[in-house]
Write a protein that holds these residues in place. Sequence first.
Motif, PDB file in Angstrom:
ATOM      1  N   ASP A  37      24.375  31.982  -4.197  1.00  0.00           N
ATOM      2  CA  ASP A  37      23.366  30.608  -4.025  1.00  0.00           C
ATOM      3  C   ASP A  37      22.108  31.015  -4.059  1.00  0.00           C
ATOM      4  OD1 ASP A  37      25.857  29.226  -3.782  1.00  0.00           O
ATOM      5  OD2 ASP A  37      25.780  29.178  -1.380  1.00  0.00           O
ATOM      6  N   LYS A  38      21.726  32.039  -3.694  1.00  0.00           N
ATOM      7  CA  LYS A  38      19.990  32.394  -3.517  1.00  0.00           C
ATOM      8  C   LYS A  38      19.715  32.943  -4.954  1.00  0.00           C
ATOM      9  CE  LYS A  38      20.193  34.561   1.020  1.00  0.00           C
ATOM     10  NZ  LYS A  38      20.011  35.722   1.841  1.00  0.00           N
ATOM     11  N   VAL A  39      20.507  33.480  -5.783  1.00  0.00           N
ATOM     12  CA  VAL A  39      20.316  33.740  -7.281  1.00  0.00           C
ATOM     13  C   VAL A  39      20.122  32.480  -7.953  1.00  0.00           C
ATOM     14  CG1 VAL A  39      20.984  34.857  -9.568  1.00  0.00           C
ATOM     15  CG2 VAL A  39      21.164  35.960  -7.276  1.00  0.00           C
ATOM     16  N   ILE A  40      21.058  31.582  -7.759  1.00  0.00           N
ATOM     17  CA  ILE A  40      21.031  30.066  -8.535  1.00  0.00           C
ATOM     18  C   ILE A  40      19.739  29.388  -8.062  1.00  0.00           C
ATOM     19  CG2 ILE A  40      22.247  28.138  -8.890  1.00  0.00           C
ATOM     20  CD1 ILE A  40      23.695  30.273 -10.318  1.00  0.00           C
ATOM     21  N   GLU A  41      19.383  29.416  -6.858  1.00  0.00           N
ATOM     22  CA  GLU A  41      18.262  28.753  -6.380  1.00  0.00           C
ATOM     23  C   GLU A  41      17.175  29.273  -6.812  1.00  0.00           C
ATOM     24  OE1 GLU A  41      18.512  28.664  -2.039  1.00  0.00           O
ATOM     25  OE2 GLU A  41      20.503  27.561  -2.211  1.00  0.00           O
ATOM     26  N   ALA A  42      16.971  30.429  -7.005  1.00  0.00           N
ATOM     27  CA  ALA A  42      15.789  31.123  -7.415  1.00  0.00           C
ATOM     28  C   ALA A  42      15.685  30.993  -9.007  1.00  0.00           C
ATOM     29  CB  ALA A  42      15.726  32.730  -7.196  1.00  0.00           C
ATOM     30  N   GLY A  43      16.762  31.132  -9.620  1.00  0.00           N
ATOM     31  CA  GLY A  43      16.817  31.082 -11.373  1.00  0.00           C
ATOM     32  C   GLY A  43      16.461  29.713 -11.614  1.00  0.00           C
ATOM     33  N   THR A  44      16.896  28.477 -10.788  1.00  0.00           N
ATOM     34  CA  THR A  44      16.596  27.183 -10.884  1.00  0.00           C
ATOM     35  C   THR A  44      15.108  26.744 -10.828  1.00  0.00           C
ATOM     36  OG1 THR A  44      18.923  26.437 -10.487  1.00  0.00           O
ATOM     37  CG2 THR A  44      17.122  24.824 -10.305  1.00  0.00           C
ATOM     38  N   ARG A  46      28.684  35.088  -1.259  1.00  0.00           N
ATOM     39  CA  ARG A  46      28.667  34.019  -1.536  1.00  0.00           C
ATOM     40  C   ARG A  46      27.154  33.494  -1.492  1.00  0.00           C
ATOM     41  NH1 ARG A  46      33.113  30.324  -1.228  1.00  0.00           N
ATOM     42  NH2 ARG A  46      35.015  31.654  -1.123  1.00  0.00           N
ATOM     43  N   GLU A  47      26.664  33.883  -0.303  1.00  0.00           N
ATOM     44  CA  GLU A  47      25.092  33.495  -0.001  1.00  0.00           C
ATOM     45  C   GLU A  47      24.217  34.186  -1.113  1.00  0.00           C
ATOM     46  OE1 GLU A  47      27.694  33.040   3.378  1.00  0.00           O
ATOM     47  OE2 GLU A  47      27.200  34.967   2.190  1.00  0.00           O
ATOM     48  N   ASP A  48      24.426  35.320  -1.593  1.00  0.00           N
ATOM     49  CA  ASP A  48      23.525  35.903  -2.588  1.00  0.00           C
ATOM     50  C   ASP A  48      23.766  35.099  -3.977  1.00  0.00           C
ATOM     51  OD1 ASP A  48      22.740  37.775  -0.901  1.00  0.00           O
ATOM     52  OD2 ASP A  48      24.001  39.404  -1.719  1.00  0.00           O
TER      53      ASP A  48
END
Length: 138
Positions: free
Chosen positions: A86-93, A82-84
């Motif tokens: 969230d990290k991908v979504i944050e980096a993509g944003t 799940r953490e991965d």
Amino acid sequence: MAKTIFVNLPVSDLAASTAFYEAIGCVRNPQFSDANAASMVWSDTITFQLLTRDFFAGFISRDIPDPHKTCQVLLALSHDSREDVDKVIEAGTAAGGNAGIRETMDMGWLYNRAIEDPDGHVFEIAWMDPTGMPDSHG
């Protein structure tokens, strides 16, 4: 050769799109990249070929739709936690993506968030624990 998939996507700004795909975990393959295309490797068997809209048009005889207005495909990418996700979504944003396109899907055993790349192509970033899936047989 292993069975592979090359997902060809038309993009408006090759540099911005390349930065987004790098942010979500792809690595640019310079051997198949130039001023018209960026080859973005997701895994050993999945590569996103980002093509300028004019270059992309040379391969088809149909109109190229605006992905901000239409959706023909959802591309799902799995992650280990799940953490991965969230990290991908944050980096993509942070790299120009839009994660505000729908609510997070959290079914306990499945965690799924969606993000648009700068051109509007929709990705689902997901983690799944198949051992937690509900039994559908009974």
